[in-house]
Design an enzyme around this catalytic site. Sequence first.
Site, PDB file in Angstrom:
ATOM      1  CE  LYS A   1      49.111  -6.606  91.361  1.00 19.05           C
ATOM      2  NZ  LYS A   1      47.783  -6.514  91.963  1.00 19.05           N
TER       3      LYS A   1
ATOM      4  CG  ASP B   1      47.598  -6.581  97.967  1.00 15.91           C
ATOM      5  OD1 ASP B   1      48.492  -5.938  97.394  1.00 15.91           O
ATOM      6  OD2 ASP B   1      46.650  -7.134  97.374  1.00 15.91           O
TER       7      ASP B   1
ATOM      8  CD  GLN C   1      44.407  -7.581  90.912  1.00 18.50           C
ATOM      9  OE1 GLN C   1      45.572  -7.929  91.087  1.00 18.50           O
ATOM     10  NE2 GLN C   1      44.056  -6.305  90.918  1.00 18.50           N
TER      11      GLN C   1
END
Length: 290
Positions: A52, A119, A96
């Site tokens: 990422k 997200d 994460q």
Amino acid sequence: MERLGCKKIKDGLLANLKERTQEFINKGNKAPSLAVVLVGDDGASQSYVATKCKMASLLGFVHFDYRFDEDLKEEELLSLIDKLNLDDDVDGILVQLPLPKHIDADKIINRIAKEKDVDGFSPYNLGRLMLGQECFEPCTPKGIMEIFKYYDIPLSGKNVTVIGRSNIVGKPISVMCMQKGVDATVTVCNTKTSDLKAHTLASDIIIVAAGRPGILDSSVVKDGAVVIDVGVNRVADPSSEKGYKVVGDVDYDSFLTTECKVTPVPGGVGLMTVVMLMENTLMAAMRRRG
Ligand code: NAP
């Protein structure tokens, strides 16, 4: 069999993102920025975060990296989220998952400001998704919809089976497929589904997000169906340097002699997820400052 590889889709979307990012910056805006938070030393999470950050740099985004030991307290993580929410230089926040067991992931996700929830996991964004309203769509389902678009796979009137009902893949992709205007007829399966085979055999499109290697093979799929393999599983492989290899949930080789269309692992859905995160981050920057 047709292999629905995603590298070309990824490259095309990245080129387009790069151009739009440059236009945004040329208008006098600071580069889009992403705060990436990783707690603990899980190998898979570390590699996702590295990918990422690399892609963010490639696009000219700024990324702020926060790495913590496994024993970080929940309160400390909540304080960091509060700080990032208020920080005008941060457009998107990515925590994460999975988090260590002593940290309540729902609590952390709920704390992320809705306009920085790139997200798309917060109740606000998932609620809007459910209602068919504009929102940050979760990255993996959003990437799957791009695969359908690129390969011109129609969904309207089709029978879609989703294996898995997680909040990050199974539920949102089922909602996206059944949305008005997309118009698929969707069945969502879980471990208590009594006859999984009956559902997969009756489906035009099967999306597998179970985290179970080999859960689907060609014997339970009608010929010509589309199979989207979301699974990412590390299985022991003494012949590889790392001692493991990454496989999906689908027995890919069993489809080779069929007329089915199947996404590979690696080289499939996983490539799309990261690009969609960048798309959402640019969108967050534009909404906040564009
Ligand atoms: P998850 O939280 O791991 O849950 C798995 C789901 O699959 C559950 O709903 C479970 O049912 C269902 N399931 C498991 N075995 C089943 C079986 N034999 N029959 C029917 N349903 C079954 O799900 P996730 O987080 O979405 O992850 C799924 C997989 O996708 C993992 O391999 C993960 O690594 C991968 N993933 C990949 C990406 C990507 O970018 N490619 C992104 C996210 C996740 P119950 O609810 O009954 O337990």
